[in-house]
Design a protein around this motif. Structure first.
Motif, mmCIF file in Angstrom:
data_model
loop_
_atom_site.group_PDB
_atom_site.id
_atom_site.type_symbol
_atom_site.label_atom_id
_atom_site.label_comp_id
_atom_site.label_asym_id
_atom_site.label_seq_id
_atom_site.Cartn_x
_atom_site.Cartn_y
_atom_site.Cartn_z
ATOM 1 N N LYS A 218 -1.492 -19.710 -13.008
ATOM 2 C CA LYS A 218 -1.347 -18.371 -13.571
ATOM 3 C C LYS A 218 -2.134 -18.345 -14.882
ATOM 4 C CE LYS A 218 3.160 -17.176 -13.561
ATOM 5 N NZ LYS A 218 4.538 -17.583 -13.955
ATOM 6 N N ARG A 257 6.319 -7.766 -11.989
ATOM 7 C CA ARG A 257 7.495 -8.136 -11.191
ATOM 8 C C ARG A 257 8.375 -9.138 -11.936
ATOM 9 N NH1 ARG A 257 5.814 -10.013 -5.367
ATOM 10 N NH2 ARG A 257 4.304 -11.120 -6.640
ATOM 11 N N GLU A 258 7.734 -10.122 -12.606
ATOM 12 C CA GLU A 258 8.547 -11.096 -13.346
ATOM 13 C C GLU A 258 9.399 -10.388 -14.407
ATOM 14 O OE1 GLU A 258 6.974 -14.641 -15.039
ATOM 15 O OE2 GLU A 258 6.094 -15.356 -13.161
ATOM 16 N N ARG A 280 16.412 -2.074 -5.747
ATOM 17 C CA ARG A 280 16.049 -2.536 -4.402
ATOM 18 C C ARG A 280 14.892 -1.777 -3.770
ATOM 19 N NH1 ARG A 280 22.054 -2.938 -1.976
ATOM 20 N NH2 ARG A 280 22.274 -1.245 -3.479
ATOM 21 N N VAL A 282 12.367 -0.393 -5.508
ATOM 22 C CA VAL A 282 11.232 -0.308 -6.430
ATOM 23 C C VAL A 282 9.993 -0.952 -5.820
ATOM 24 C CG1 VAL A 282 10.342 -1.127 -8.654
ATOM 25 C CG2 VAL A 282 12.662 -0.206 -8.493
ATOM 26 N N HIS B 7 5.787 -18.322 -8.076
ATOM 27 C CA HIS B 7 6.004 -18.332 -9.523
ATOM 28 C C HIS B 7 7.396 -17.822 -9.820
ATOM 29 C CE1 HIS B 7 4.852 -13.932 -10.156
ATOM 30 N NE2 HIS B 7 4.276 -14.163 -9.009
ATOM 31 N N CYS B 8 7.884 -18.153 -10.989
ATOM 32 C CA CYS B 8 9.302 -17.949 -11.298
ATOM 33 C C CYS B 8 9.478 -17.608 -12.763
ATOM 34 C CB CYS B 8 10.056 -19.248 -10.973
ATOM 35 S SG CYS B 8 11.838 -19.157 -11.192
ATOM 36 N N ILE B 18 19.318 -16.437 -14.884
ATOM 37 C CA ILE B 18 18.821 -15.574 -13.821
ATOM 38 C C ILE B 18 17.399 -16.026 -13.500
ATOM 39 C CG2 ILE B 18 18.235 -13.209 -13.195
ATOM 40 C CD1 ILE B 18 20.436 -13.056 -15.937
ATOM 41 N N SER B 20 14.104 -15.510 -11.098
ATOM 42 C CA SER B 20 13.419 -14.661 -10.109
ATOM 43 C C SER B 20 12.238 -15.431 -9.555
ATOM 44 C CB SER B 20 12.894 -13.380 -10.745
ATOM 45 O OG SER B 20 13.724 -12.962 -11.771
ATOM 46 N N PHE B 22 8.850 -15.461 -6.849
ATOM 47 C CA PHE B 22 7.892 -14.591 -6.145
ATOM 48 C C PHE B 22 6.815 -15.461 -5.503
ATOM 49 C CE2 PHE B 22 9.353 -12.908 -10.158
ATOM 50 C CZ PHE B 22 9.799 -11.636 -9.868
ATOM 51 N N PRO B 23 6.423 -15.178 -4.263
ATOM 52 C CA PRO B 23 5.279 -15.896 -3.691
ATOM 53 C C PRO B 23 3.980 -15.355 -4.306
ATOM 54 C CG PRO B 23 6.030 -14.209 -2.171
ATOM 55 C CD PRO B 23 6.982 -14.172 -3.340
ATOM 56 N N ASP B 26 2.076 -12.648 -0.438
ATOM 57 C CA ASP B 26 3.252 -12.023 0.193
ATOM 58 C C ASP B 26 3.593 -12.653 1.551
ATOM 59 O OD1 ASP B 26 3.339 -10.403 -1.983
ATOM 60 O OD2 ASP B 26 2.783 -8.546 -0.931
ATOM 61 N N TYR B 56 19.924 -12.801 -4.329
ATOM 62 C CA TYR B 56 19.582 -11.437 -3.910
ATOM 63 C C TYR B 56 18.204 -11.478 -3.263
ATOM 64 C CZ TYR B 56 23.349 -9.912 -7.012
ATOM 65 O OH TYR B 56 24.561 -9.724 -7.603
ATOM 66 N N LEU B 58 15.006 -9.221 -2.194
ATOM 67 C CA LEU B 58 14.404 -7.922 -2.518
ATOM 68 C C LEU B 58 13.048 -7.802 -1.810
ATOM 69 C CD1 LEU B 58 15.344 -8.398 -6.236
ATOM 70 C CD2 LEU B 58 16.301 -6.590 -4.816
ATOM 71 N N LYS B 60 11.157 -5.272 -0.835
ATOM 72 C CA LYS B 60 10.166 -4.313 -1.363
ATOM 73 C C LYS B 60 9.373 -4.913 -2.522
ATOM 74 C CE LYS B 60 10.724 -0.179 0.727
ATOM 75 N NZ LYS B 60 11.834 0.755 0.576
ATOM 76 N N LEU B 61 10.038 -5.750 -3.296
ATOM 77 C CA LEU B 61 9.370 -6.416 -4.420
ATOM 78 C C LEU B 61 8.794 -7.762 -4.009
ATOM 79 C CD1 LEU B 61 11.895 -5.800 -7.346
ATOM 80 C CD2 LEU B 61 9.566 -4.928 -7.194
ATOM 81 N N CYS B 62 9.126 -8.200 -2.798
ATOM 82 C CA CYS B 62 8.746 -9.539 -2.351
ATOM 83 C C CYS B 62 9.296 -10.566 -3.346
ATOM 84 C CB CYS B 62 7.225 -9.644 -2.261
ATOM 85 S SG CYS B 62 6.674 -10.161 -0.658
ATOM 86 N N GLN B 65 16.045 -13.414 -6.062
ATOM 87 C CA GLN B 65 16.644 -13.579 -7.385
ATOM 88 C C GLN B 65 17.909 -14.408 -7.248
ATOM 89 O OE1 GLN B 65 16.109 -11.103 -10.434
ATOM 90 N NE2 GLN B 65 18.197 -10.822 -11.069
ATOM 91 N N ARG B 67 21.297 -15.763 -9.290
ATOM 92 C CA ARG B 67 22.175 -15.653 -10.457
ATOM 93 C C ARG B 67 23.018 -16.914 -10.510
ATOM 94 N NH1 ARG B 67 26.170 -10.974 -9.994
ATOM 95 N NH2 ARG B 67 27.342 -12.521 -8.838
#
Lengths: 430, 102
Positions: A218, A257-258, A280, A282, B7-8, B18, B20, B22-23, B26, B56, B58, B60-62, B65, B67
């Motif tokens: 990144k 997104r992050e 959800r 978005v 990435h996180c 928390i 999150s 993400f690939p 996608d 969770y 998500l 749509k956001l790919c 998450q 907790r």
């Protein structure tokens, strides 16, 4: 107004000044928000205020405003910030004085009413632990997270600078957006869009590539000259975030997104005083260079009560370190740790050895909780005594003893909170 | 390793971390959803995360998450850890080994 441009000029009290100056100078902003109040910062501010009734606001307020206010005044950019911290009225007076010294005819509006220390029930359970608030320690602060509804009257005075104490971070953005775009604060869809914009901007550089770079995976261009973000928000609730051309960093689907999910404990129901936000549906899409559109936030009715952040005296922390070098450095650092842990048996203490196996230099780090300062100093003395009583070649002892303010949460009925607005200095603009 | 495809970001609220995830591409979202379960995250971060882990999804956001409760030694103000916010947990999660399909 159909579209508002709002900037994120600080993500925490220690943030840089230059990126906000660039936004104020070149950003063609309507509003610049400076978010400078972390979870525990207000409790520390309360401590300073107890020692000095004129203190308790952000210690860097004057330094930050000296550089920013001339630019904002010249460009007609309104400033909204929680730098009032534990003493918003004192912050307001200092800001008005500063504006006078700088020859700027600025009006300052101050939002108060978040301090609810004398209104909470000390026997109520803390949300985190279930134990009564007062059982955690002597309570030193209780501040309700106010929302857009409580900030709005300050904006409506026409002030150039609005100072608050504790408010929900996104509300620093939803209030000016609602005021300029004519949103009804009870319109959950509008507040959802505004809250998404605010949530993305509130950490400033974290949206534009800060807290993101990981070389080779990144890469972020110009990290040392990171630019801060702004959002263009329409009356219909379209949100596009970007940063100034020529500044460092990047705004991409990945950085957005992050930040969108950052510190969100429940993406199906993120609670603020303004709205219950559901993320959800978005979508995040790049629409141009360093420009990203965020759509589809769903809002539901706002929570009935305000969250209150409660600070309590949680004792003292001792922290001490000593270094070892050369062959066997790690083994000697570990032995030193064993010695200290044995001598401090019965104390809440931990030992960490920093420096990889085979590293030419290692450091032992001891941290402990203590009920009072004297007990914390005993911990530091044990590390210091390693100089002549511990393994070979130990050097560079540093020690620190600090009072710890713990934080827990509770709830308070909205009607138990009495927000107020005070206008200081100059003449309000229309 | 997860670090090669995802990435996180770590955030904190009280004693909760928390995370999150993400690939980068996608097309790897299904792999992440299959491999990076709440149970595996709790196991991978054992020693630091002592409470419940809720995931969770998500689409749509790919994004996924997580907790994680009781992850921050009591929380940022009272923790004795070096990294009191638990910022390093995002990178520790990315050290997890996963299988990619195809």
């Amino acid at each position: 107004m159909d579209c508002v441009r709002i900037g994120g000029g600080a993500g925490f009290a220690g943030d840089r000044f230059e990126p906000a100056e660039a936004l104020a100078r070149d950003g063609e902003l309507d509003d610049l928000v400076l978010e400078c109040l972390a979870e525990r910062t207000i409790a520390l501010g309360q401590q300073r205020r107890l020692a000095d009734p004129t203190a308790g606001y952000d210690p860097r307020l004057v330094a930050r405003f000296e550089r920013l206010l001339p630019l904002c005044a010249a460009r007609g950019v309104r400033v909204i910030t929680n730098m009032g911290a534990a003493n918003p009225l004192a912050a307001g007076r200092v800001t008005a004085d500063l504006a006078g010294r700088l020859g700027l005819g600025l009006t300052v509006a101050v939002v108060t009413g978040d301090d609810v220390l004398d209104r909470i029930d000390p026997s109520a359970p803390a949300l985190e632990t279930g134990r009564p608030l007062a059982a955690h320690g002597e309570l030193v602060s209780a501040n309700a997270y106010l929302g857009a509804e409580q900030i709005m009257p300050a904006l409506e005075t026409g002030a150039h600078v609005v100072l608050t104490g504790r408010v929900a971070d996104p509300s620093l953005f939803t209030a000016p957006l609602a005021q300029r775009l004519g949103w009804d604060l009870r319109d959950a869809s509008a507040m959802a869009a505004g809250t998404v914009a605010g949530h993305l901007l509130e950490c400033a550089g974290q949206l534009t590539g800060g807290y993101f770079a990981d070389p080779g995976r990144k890469d972020v261009p110009g990290l040392a000259e990171l630019g801060f973000p702004y959002a263009d928000v329409t009356a219909d609730g379209d949100v596009e975030v970007s940063k100034l051309p020529g500044t460092g960093g990047l705004v991409s689907r990945a950085t957005v997104r992050e930040q969108l999910l950052y510190e969100v404990t429940d993406p199906t129901a993120y609670l603020t005083p303004d709205v219950t936000l559901d993320l959800r549906e978005v979508t995040v899409a790049e629409t141009g260079p360093d420009r990203v559109a965020v759509r589809g936030a769903v809002g539901r009715a706002r929570p009935e009560k305000f969250k209150v952040s409660v600070g309590y005296r949680a004792g003292w922390r001792a922290e001490a370190g000593i270094s070892y070098a050369g062959p066997g450095a790690r083994a000697r650092a570990e032995l030193a740790g064993e010695v200290v842990l044995r001598r401090l048996a019965g104390t809440r203490v931990r030992a960490d050895v920093l420096g990889a196996e085979g590293s030419p230099e290692c450091r032992l780090r001891i941290a402990a909780s203590a009920a009072d300062r004297a007990a914390a100093e005993v911990v530091c003395h044990e590390v210091e005594a390693l100089y002549t009583n511990g393994p070979a070649g130990g050097g560079g002892v540093r020690t620190a003893v600090t009072e710890v303010i713990g934080i827990v949460s509770t709830l308070i009925d909205r009607d138990r909170v009495e927000p107020a607005v005070t206008v200081i200095g100059g003449h309000a603009c229309g | 390793m997860l670090h090669e495809v995802a990435h996180c970001r770590a955030g904190d609220k009280g004693d909760t971390s928390i995370l999150s995830l993400f690939p980068f591409d996608d097309r790897h979202f299904a792999d992440l959803e299959r491999e990076v379960t709440a149970e595996r995250v709790r196991e991978h971060l054992a020693g630091q995360v002592r409470g419940e882990v809720v995931r969770y999804v998500l689409p749509k956001l790919c994004a996924l998450q997580f907790r994680c409760r009781q992850a921050l030694d009591g929380g940022v103000t009272t923790s004795l850890a070096l990294d009191t916010h638990g910022k390093g947990l995002s990178s520790r999660l990315l050290a997890m080994e996963i299988e990619l399909s195809g």
